[in-house]
Design a protein around this motif. Structure first.
Motif, PDB file in Angstrom:
ATOM      1  N   UNK A   1       0.903  -1.171   0.032  1.00  0.00           N
ATOM      2  CA  UNK A   1      -0.043   0.004   0.084  1.00  0.00           C
ATOM      3  C   UNK A   1       0.733   1.223   0.073  1.00  0.00           C
ATOM      4  N   UNK A   2       0.171   2.471   0.030  1.00  0.00           N
ATOM      5  CA  UNK A   2       0.971   3.669   0.177  1.00  0.00           C
ATOM      6  C   UNK A   2       0.399   4.658   1.040  1.00  0.00           C
ATOM      7  N   UNK A   3       0.872   5.465   1.616  1.00  0.00           N
ATOM      8  CA  UNK A   3       0.453   6.782   2.131  1.00  0.00           C
ATOM      9  C   UNK A   3       0.905   7.950   1.702  1.00  0.00           C
ATOM     10  N   UNK A   4      -0.168   8.843   1.662  1.00  0.00           N
ATOM     11  CA  UNK A   4      -0.034  10.023   0.656  1.00  0.00           C
ATOM     12  C   UNK A   4       0.418  11.264   1.745  1.00  0.00           C
ATOM     13  N   UNK A   5       1.258  12.015   1.146  1.00  0.00           N
ATOM     14  CA  UNK A   5       1.690  13.424   1.809  1.00  0.00           C
ATOM     15  C   UNK A   5       0.796  13.911   2.328  1.00  0.00           C
ATOM     16  N   UNK A   6       1.029  14.520   3.722  1.00  0.00           N
ATOM     17  CA  UNK A   6      -0.139  15.083   4.271  1.00  0.00           C
ATOM     18  C   UNK A   6      -1.108  14.427   5.027  1.00  0.00           C
ATOM     19  N   UNK A   7      -0.950  13.083   5.640  1.00  0.00           N
ATOM     20  CA  UNK A   7      -1.453  12.217   6.242  1.00  0.00           C
ATOM     21  C   UNK A   7      -1.202  11.990   7.429  1.00  0.00           C
ATOM     22  N   UNK A   8      -1.915  11.746   8.557  1.00  0.00           N
ATOM     23  CA  UNK A   8      -1.530  11.128  10.174  1.00  0.00           C
ATOM     24  C   UNK A   8      -2.013   9.695   9.848  1.00  0.00           C
ATOM     25  N   UNK A   9      -1.048   8.847  10.004  1.00  0.00           N
ATOM     26  CA  UNK A   9      -1.205   7.292  10.112  1.00  0.00           C
ATOM     27  C   UNK A   9      -0.858   6.813  11.576  1.00  0.00           C
ATOM     28  N   UNK A  10      -1.886   6.183  12.118  1.00  0.00           N
ATOM     29  CA  UNK A  10      -1.777   5.506  13.365  1.00  0.00           C
ATOM     30  C   UNK A  10      -1.596   4.188  13.057  1.00  0.00           C
ATOM     31  N   UNK A  11      -0.495   3.495  13.549  1.00  0.00           N
ATOM     32  CA  UNK A  11      -0.302   1.891  13.350  1.00  0.00           C
ATOM     33  C   UNK A  11      -0.539   1.351  14.623  1.00  0.00           C
ATOM     34  N   UNK A  12      -1.769   0.344  14.655  1.00  0.00           N
ATOM     35  CA  UNK A  12      -2.330  -0.091  15.734  1.00  0.00           C
ATOM     36  C   UNK A  12      -1.715  -1.513  16.047  1.00  0.00           C
ATOM     37  N   UNK A  13      -1.270  -1.954  17.060  1.00  0.00           N
ATOM     38  CA  UNK A  13      -0.956  -3.268  17.367  1.00  0.00           C
ATOM     39  C   UNK A  13      -0.483  -3.249  19.029  1.00  0.00           C
ATOM     40  N   UNK A  14      -1.208  -4.445  19.485  1.00  0.00           N
ATOM     41  CA  UNK A  14      -0.745  -4.579  20.809  1.00  0.00           C
ATOM     42  C   UNK A  14       0.549  -5.586  20.854  1.00  0.00           C
TER      43      UNK A  14
END
Length: 939
Positions: A763-776
């Motif tokens: 996948x890809x993440x566009x500039x100007x994005x806030x990504x939260x990577x979730x995992x316990x």
């Protein structure tokens, strides 16, 4: 590496005028320093710590009258009278010589305290002239004045000749050689490219590189003692490698232009592919030359360092100035036929017509012939090269004396005259020093020492035996029966040193040393001979390791190293034929039969190592690439050879021409080196690499490319073939189709701390994005954050962060990623990042809780700062310990609420490989979240 070189080549082409201007400015600066500092080169060879050097140092301190540089005025009668009849005239000449600046002493040869040497029939006499200081330390005009005195004092009845060490020149031995080498290279390049314009480019870039390097060396000579041969050696090597390195890149560029590629794109790809091999080739030469440190001889080390610096500058020129020149000339480098076809077809090269037969590749017939019966080819090559290497057993080493000067020089004529009238030993006397401070009878001890020395075999006479003024140091001047380079003289030095301990005990003296220029030459030759074996092991061992890294093979490096040794053996064998046997001496304008310069073997081994590996990489890397793609061991040899042979042939011919051009006009010190390099390059390229190598690979078949798995894991990866460029070009194509991405992942897998993997991630993440990577799963979450911040290399797949690809560009990814660790002051760090500029930045915050805390502390004020960063093109990735795939935690929701535009928020669930139930499931329930599209990230 190739991805960085690709960008470098394009950048140099775009900024061509700035690059060219910078190199011209550097050339002018180097020239200004060189001529402004007015440095001087040295013609002396010293090794601190040796017995001979210790003796010279002691003479300079305790017997300064004999510690400087010695000269000789030789008087020869031509009227049949004894020299005594010309006494007044001779004494007048010596008086005039004594008045010259920097002349410490010029006593009358008729003086009883320091008598000159006469021939038995009295027709010739030597008067000694002692200069203050070593060679090169006294004004140039002093020697000219002494030459004038000698010339004007010669009459019909008496000839006066000036000779001795003072005539050994420290001038740079530069001349027509460089011009001849450049013209030969230009002709070869013009034939190779079938055009003059592209042929000029490698010449220009090489001249600029050599100019900067040599002018810098001249400037350094003002403060560092640099041997005079260094400048010619550097020019010879710099021209050869500079032209060849530029040729490798330019030929690839021309091939790509012939295929219709756009100019700037072709420059980038040529720099990335051939440039990678150029860096490897340059590194091998540089490492080998720096390996001369193992000799522990200062002047050898300096020569190695300056030669290595010249090669390094040549590499930098090929990677910067050459792309700029190619960009400047643009379409003019494209073959005319191709330009015409593209102009007729709207700027696009049409496909070949149906039924049009391609031309038979260069070298196909040759490679098929040498691989038809590979065992026979191997045996023939080894037998022929072995026979040519046999004369190496007779190769002797030494240092230059005046007998190595050209016959038409004053120094050589006086040298020959002394050898004829007085004996060869008078041109290279030995000096014996001994501490006699404990003696109660200094004169008696000196006399006894003189008698013992005179009784030894190999001694013609004792010219002088005297204590110094303080009567604490004895000096005995010994005239050997042989010349400086005769084996009898070396035997005499060894005998004196072996007898010294017993004489010291018998005569109550100490620190007896054998010194003088002859002893210095013997000591240097002995030390260089001793250093040859460890240096050879270093070079061969290095070649094995480097080639294993490049080719991922056991047999290819072994074959390459053995071939290199064959090339070196033939080079030294041919040198022995010419200098020891005298074969072809006159044709090559060589006037010396005898030992060659002592540092020739070790210097040539270092240079030939790099050049041999150069040809090995360019030929065999193509073969390996074909084998990896097809698995056809036999066919890959033919296709790889025909694809790379033309440029290797041209490169080898240029190297040979440049080195050979230095032979006819070179000095004694340079000629054997030039011959060895010319022969070594020719044999290595045409016999070893283009004949022996294909035959050995054909005989080995698939086994040639075998490497144990455990060794493959240990060896680092070196992208010499430009493999990394494919990923760069693929990512450019992807970006053109999908748009720019802050982070792109394509089937990425990465290792986890403690075992296991994360992925595949696509996948890809566009500039100007806030990504939260979730995992316990803490290791899984940390691994993802490490991946996108350049701290962890992926095991497989494509990872791109703002057009920088892992693993090649990990350092660039790290430099663009701002990592905010758990517990850090997020507000302060974000303010610092905003102050430095936001475009293209990647901000990785390890714990979303720290970001939520910053929101709380600033009462939501940080939301505007976050929006400003995201609006400016920055991308923020943070980690959350939330286990749920859907629905944001309260902490995460607090951050989302602070965003003026919540649609910028994306959530990603991370799981270990094999654990995921629904890898595409995204957070639709949390306020402000958006589903990840085909270009989004999922795990």
């Amino acid at each position: 590496m190739s991805s960085s070189l690709y960008r470098l080549g394009r950048a140099m082409a775009r900024g061509r005028w700035k690059v060219i201007g910078a190199w011209l400015a550097l050339l002018a600066l180097s020239g200004g320093l060189a001529f402004g500092l007015s440095g001087a080169f040295s013609s002396t060879f010293e090794i601190p710590g040796t017995e001979s050097q210790q003796g010279l140092d002691e003479l300079a301190q305790r017997f300064p009258e004999m510690g400087g540089t010695a000269g000789q005025l030789v008087f020869v009668t031509t009227d049949g009278q004894d020299v005594e009849a010309h006494r007044a005239q001779i004494e007048t000449v010596m008086d005039e010589a004594g008045q010259v600046e920097s002349v410490a002493a010029a006593p009358s040869p008729f003086d009883e305290l320091s008598p000159g040497t006469r021939t038995p029939d009295g027709d010739a006499l030597i008067g000694n002239v002692q200069m203050s200081g070593g060679m090169g330390s006294f004004p140039e005009g002093s020697i000219d004045e002494l030459s004038r005195i000698a010339a004007e004092s010669s009459t019909d009845g008496l000839e006066v000749h000036l000779g001795g060490q003072i005539l050994q020149s420290a001038e740079m031995p530069m001349g027509i050689s460089e011009v001849i080498g450049i013209l030969a290279a230009l002709i070869i390049l013009a034939v190779t490219f079938r055009a003059v314009l592209p042929a000029v480019i490698p010449i220009v870039s090489a001249i600029v590189g050599v100019g900067v390097a040599m002018l810098s060396v001249m400037a350094l000579s003002a403060g560092v003692e640099i041997p005079s041969v260094t400048i010619s050696l550097g020019a010879m090597l710099g021209l050869a490698v500079g032209i060849d390195y530029s040729l490798f890149i330019l030929s690839r560029h021309r091939d790509q232009l012939s295929g219709g590629m756009e100019v700037e794109e072709s420059i980038g790809e040529a720099t990335a592919t051939s440039g990678s091999a150029v860096i490897f080739a340059g590194m091998t030469v540089i490492i080998a030359l720096l390996g001369l440190f193992v000799t522990r001889i200062p002047f050898i080390t300096i020569m190695g360092v300056t030669a290595a610096a010249t090669v390094a500058i040549s590499v930098v020129v090929a990677l910067t100035l050459l792309p700029a020149l190619m960009g400047l000339l643009g379409e003019r480098l494209r073959p005319r036929r191709v330009r015409r076809l593209m102009a007729e077809n709207g700027g696009v090269l049409p496909a070949p017509a149906d039924g049009e037969k391609p031309k038979k590749p260069f070298g196909t017939t040759w490679v098929r012939a040498v691989t038809k019966i590979p065992a026979l080819t191997i045996v023939l090559v080894i037998v022929v090269l072995g026979a040519l290497a046999l004369p190496i057993k007779d190769l002797r080493l030494g240092l230059p004396d005046l007998g190595t000067e050209r016959p038409d020089t004053e120094a050589r004529q006086t040298y020959d005259l002394i050898a004829e009238k007085f004996g060869a030993g008078y041109n290279g006397p030995l000096l014996i020093t001994a501490d006699i401070i404990n003696s109660t009878d200094p004169l008696g001890v000196v006399g006894e020492l003189e008698d013992r020395v005179a009784a030894l075999p190999g001694v013609q006479e004792i010219q002088l035996a005297t204590p110094n003024r303080g009567a604490d140091l004895a000096v005995v001047v010994v005239i050997p029966t042989g010349s400086q380079t005769d084996e009898s003289t070396a035997d005499l030095v060894r005998t004196l040193r072996e007898d010294a301990p017993a004489w010291e005990k018998d005569l109550a003296i100490s620190d007896m040393r054998v010194t003088g220029s002859t002893a210095v030459a013997i000591d240097i030759s002995a030390l260089l001979s001793q250093a040859l074996l460890p240096f050879s092991l270093l070079v061969v061992g290095l070649s094995l390791i480097l080639l294993m890294i490049v080719f991922r093979s056991i047999w290819v490096p072994i074959k390459a190293s053995l071939g290199y040794l064959l090339s070196v053996g033939v080079a030294f064998g041919v040198v022995a034929m010419i200098f020891e046997y005298g074969w072809g001496n006159a044709a090559l304008n060589i006037h010396v039969v005898g030992p060659v310069i002592a540092f020739m073997p070790i210097m040539c081994m270092g240079i030939l190592f790099g050049l041999a590996m150069d040809y090995e990489v360019f030929l065999v890397s193509r073969m390996r690439e074909e084998y990896v793609h097809t698995g056809d061991a036999r066919g890959s040899i033919e296709r790889g050879f025909t694809g790379s042979a033309p440029v290797v042939v041209a490169a080898a011919l240029i190297m040979f021409s440049v080195f050979a051009s230095f032979v006819p006009t070179g000095t004694y010190m340079l000629q054997p080196i030039a011959i060895a390099l010319a022969v070594g390059v020719f044999v290595d390229a045409f016999v070893v690499r283009m004949t022996l190598v294909p035959a050995v690979l054909a005989l080995l078949g698939d086994r040639a490319w075998w490497l144990p798995a455990w060794l493959d894991r240990l060896l680092p990866t070196m992208d010499v073939e430009g493999e990394g460029l494919k990923a760069v070009l693929e990512h450019r194509s992807w970006t053109a189709q999908h748009g720019r991405a802050a982070v792109r992942l394509e089937d990425v897998r990465a290792p986890l701390a403690g075992g296991g993997e994360i992925g595949p991630l696509t996948g890809s993440i566009a500039p100007g994005t806030l990504l939260v990577a979730r995992s316990d799963d803490d290791p899984a979450r940390s691994a993802f954050l490490d991946l996108v911040s350049g701290r962890l290399a992926p095991l497989t797949g494509i990872l791109a962060v703002h057009d920088r690809l892992a693993p090649d560009d990990l350092s660039a990814i790290q430099s663009r990623a701002h990592r905010i660790g758990a517990g850090e002051d997020v507000t302060a760090r974000l303010q610092q990042i905003a102050a430095r500029g936001r475009s293209g930045q990647l901000i990785v915050i390890e714990d979303v809780g720290d970001l939520a805390h910053a929101v709380t502390v600033t009462d939501g004020g940080i939301g505007a700062q976050l929006e400003e960063l995201l609006e400016g093109g920055a991308t923020i990735i943070t980690g959350s310990r939330a286990a749920a795939a859907l629905g944001a935690t309260q902490t995460e929701q607090h951050v989302i609420d602070a965003l003026p535009d919540p649609s910028r928020h994306i959530a990603l669930r991370l799981e270990r490989a094999g654990d995921a139930q629904d890898s595409t499931e995204q957070d639709h329930a949390s306020q402000g979240s958006t589903a990840v599209s085909a270009e989004g990230a999922h795990a």
